[in-house]
Motif scaffolding. Sequence first.
Motif, mmCIF file in Angstrom:
data_model
loop_
_atom_site.group_PDB
_atom_site.id
_atom_site.type_symbol
_atom_site.label_atom_id
_atom_site.label_comp_id
_atom_site.label_asym_id
_atom_site.label_seq_id
_atom_site.Cartn_x
_atom_site.Cartn_y
_atom_site.Cartn_z
ATOM 1 N N PRO A 160 0.794 -1.239 0.000
ATOM 2 C CA PRO A 160 0.000 0.000 0.000
ATOM 3 C C PRO A 160 0.822 1.283 0.000
ATOM 4 O O PRO A 160 0.377 2.305 -0.541
ATOM 5 N N ASP A 161 2.010 1.261 0.587
ATOM 6 C CA ASP A 161 2.814 2.474 0.646
ATOM 7 C C ASP A 161 4.045 2.421 -0.239
ATOM 8 O O ASP A 161 4.899 3.318 -0.188
ATOM 9 N N LYS A 162 4.158 1.378 -1.067
ATOM 10 C CA LYS A 162 5.300 1.252 -1.966
ATOM 11 C C LYS A 162 4.778 0.925 -3.370
ATOM 12 O O LYS A 162 4.235 -0.158 -3.591
ATOM 13 N N ILE A 163 4.951 1.878 -4.290
ATOM 14 C CA ILE A 163 4.382 1.738 -5.627
ATOM 15 C C ILE A 163 5.468 1.967 -6.677
ATOM 16 O O ILE A 163 6.241 2.928 -6.595
ATOM 17 N N LEU A 164 5.503 1.094 -7.649
ATOM 18 C CA LEU A 164 6.420 1.228 -8.788
ATOM 19 C C LEU A 164 5.662 1.843 -9.955
ATOM 20 O O LEU A 164 4.523 1.461 -10.234
ATOM 21 N N PHE A 165 6.309 2.784 -10.636
ATOM 22 C CA PHE A 165 5.746 3.413 -11.834
ATOM 23 C C PHE A 165 6.686 3.162 -13.007
ATOM 24 O O PHE A 165 7.893 3.423 -12.901
ATOM 25 N N ALA A 166 6.163 2.644 -14.104
ATOM 26 C CA ALA A 166 6.919 2.509 -15.351
ATOM 27 C C ALA A 166 6.500 3.656 -16.250
ATOM 28 O O ALA A 166 5.378 3.668 -16.779
ATOM 29 N N LEU A 167 7.373 4.627 -16.433
ATOM 30 C CA LEU A 167 7.029 5.873 -17.097
ATOM 31 C C LEU A 167 6.814 5.693 -18.599
ATOM 32 O O LEU A 167 7.164 4.675 -19.183
ATOM 33 N N VAL A 168 6.259 6.741 -19.207
ATOM 34 C CA VAL A 168 6.098 6.759 -20.658
ATOM 35 C C VAL A 168 7.459 6.919 -21.327
ATOM 36 O O VAL A 168 7.670 6.473 -22.449
ATOM 37 N N SER A 169 8.410 7.539 -20.640
ATOM 38 C CA SER A 169 9.757 7.713 -21.181
ATOM 39 C C SER A 169 10.591 6.458 -20.965
ATOM 40 O O SER A 169 10.211 5.547 -20.221
ATOM 41 N N GLY A 170 11.761 6.428 -21.615
ATOM 42 C CA GLY A 170 12.607 5.247 -21.566
ATOM 43 C C GLY A 170 13.599 5.261 -20.417
ATOM 44 O O GLY A 170 13.851 6.287 -19.780
ATOM 45 N N ALA A 171 14.194 4.099 -20.171
ATOM 46 C CA ALA A 171 15.180 3.967 -19.103
ATOM 47 C C ALA A 171 16.388 4.868 -19.338
ATOM 48 O O ALA A 171 17.066 5.263 -18.394
ATOM 49 N N ASP A 172 16.640 5.196 -20.608
ATOM 50 C CA ASP A 172 17.763 6.079 -20.928
ATOM 51 C C ASP A 172 17.380 7.547 -20.851
ATOM 52 O O ASP A 172 18.174 8.420 -21.191
ATOM 53 N N GLY A 173 16.139 7.823 -20.407
ATOM 54 C CA GLY A 173 15.695 9.198 -20.258
ATOM 55 C C GLY A 173 15.061 9.794 -21.488
ATOM 56 O O GLY A 173 14.592 10.933 -21.453
ATOM 57 N N GLN A 174 15.003 9.042 -22.590
ATOM 58 C CA GLN A 174 14.439 9.565 -23.829
ATOM 59 C C GLN A 174 12.918 9.644 -23.749
ATOM 60 O O GLN A 174 12.250 8.632 -23.559
ATOM 61 N N TYR A 175 12.371 10.843 -23.893
ATOM 62 C CA TYR A 175 10.929 11.005 -23.798
ATOM 63 C C TYR A 175 10.212 10.391 -24.993
ATOM 64 O O TYR A 175 9.020 10.123 -24.949
ATOM 65 N N GLU A 176 10.957 10.138 -26.103
ATOM 66 C CA GLU A 176 10.326 9.570 -27.299
ATOM 67 C C GLU A 176 10.017 8.086 -27.156
ATOM 68 O O GLU A 176 9.358 7.505 -28.018
ATOM 69 N N PHE A 177 10.477 7.465 -26.088
ATOM 70 C CA PHE A 177 10.365 6.012 -25.947
ATOM 71 C C PHE A 177 8.944 5.503 -26.165
ATOM 72 O O PHE A 177 8.707 4.585 -26.952
ATOM 73 N N GLY A 178 7.972 6.075 -25.446
ATOM 74 C CA GLY A 178 6.609 5.557 -25.489
ATOM 75 C C GLY A 178 5.941 5.634 -26.840
ATOM 76 O O GLY A 178 4.997 4.899 -27.114
ATOM 77 N N GLY A 179 6.442 6.514 -27.720
ATOM 78 C CA GLY A 179 5.897 6.632 -29.069
ATOM 79 C C GLY A 179 6.831 6.077 -30.118
ATOM 80 O O GLY A 179 6.595 5.028 -30.706
ATOM 81 N N ARG A 180 7.949 6.763 -30.324
ATOM 82 C CA ARG A 180 8.878 6.393 -31.395
ATOM 83 C C ARG A 180 9.501 5.009 -31.200
ATOM 84 O O ARG A 180 9.446 4.155 -32.086
ATOM 85 N N ASP A 181 10.111 4.784 -30.032
ATOM 86 C CA ASP A 181 10.853 3.533 -29.838
ATOM 87 C C ASP A 181 9.935 2.324 -29.806
ATOM 88 O O ASP A 181 10.256 1.267 -30.365
ATOM 89 N N VAL A 182 8.781 2.458 -29.163
ATOM 90 C CA VAL A 182 7.830 1.347 -29.137
ATOM 91 C C VAL A 182 7.328 1.055 -30.542
ATOM 92 O O VAL A 182 7.189 -0.109 -30.941
ATOM 93 N N SER A 183 7.082 2.106 -31.321
ATOM 94 C CA SER A 183 6.645 1.904 -32.705
ATOM 95 C C SER A 183 7.711 1.160 -33.509
ATOM 96 O O SER A 183 7.404 0.242 -34.279
ATOM 97 N N PHE A 184 8.972 1.530 -33.311
ATOM 98 C CA PHE A 184 10.063 0.828 -33.988
ATOM 99 C C PHE A 184 10.096 -0.648 -33.597
ATOM 100 O O PHE A 184 10.345 -1.526 -34.429
ATOM 101 N N LEU A 185 9.863 -0.933 -32.319
ATOM 102 C CA LEU A 185 9.872 -2.314 -31.852
ATOM 103 C C LEU A 185 8.777 -3.134 -32.539
ATOM 104 O O LEU A 185 9.018 -4.261 -32.984
#
Length: 220
Positions: A80-105
């Motif tokens: 209840p007090d410990k939550i993990l969030f997987a962001l829209v951005s990538g592990a390398d900090g690239q904000y394009e991950f959720g759109g560009r990189d996933v599309s490439f995959l």
Amino acid sequence: MVGLLVAGTLLVLAGYGYGLLGEERYRYKMTVEVNTPDGVKTGYAVREISIRTPPPIPMLGEHRTGFGVRGEAVVVEISPDKILFALVSGADGQYEFGGRDVSFLFDELAPNSTDAIIKLWPVKPVTRRPKLDNPLPALVTFKDLRDPMSLTRLDANDLASAFGDGVALKEVTIQRTDAPVTDEIEKRINWLDDLERYRTDPSNPFTSTLPSGIGDLKRK
């Protein structure tokens, strides 16, 4: 004459629903599973990718595809007090991950499938694109969920240091879907709608000191 030709071409493109850009949209579901002493904890989020392709008209400039993403972080409640969030951005900090990189995959690993599941963890997919050598989303948590300044980045190989012994990342996958884009994260983070105020209000101490990546909890 050139001006009339361009104007006429744009009208034709608009008639086909393109305007200045041809746009494709599709959705994908990211699922994150975490091993814990209490069993496997799972969370998912559905996001929408937009791919904008300008018409190949030389006089309009460079022909370059643009990518966008709408959606939110995956939320996995470890306790209840410990939550993990997987962001829209990538592990390398690239904000394009959720759109560009996933599309490439999807294009590279499942070009002819609408229901293939692509695993990003524990074994990273092999691609021809060097930028996809680390195809994981950024993982974060908050020491105090009420405080945006307490954002803490996580090491995918060592969740135990943040969540305790026996907690480890089990699997991260993506899959195309027709499900609606998820819109639930504000139920966890009631200050999320205030981020714009934090950024634009000069009197607010968070204006220039918000942690990097915090805007990738949700992209509209």
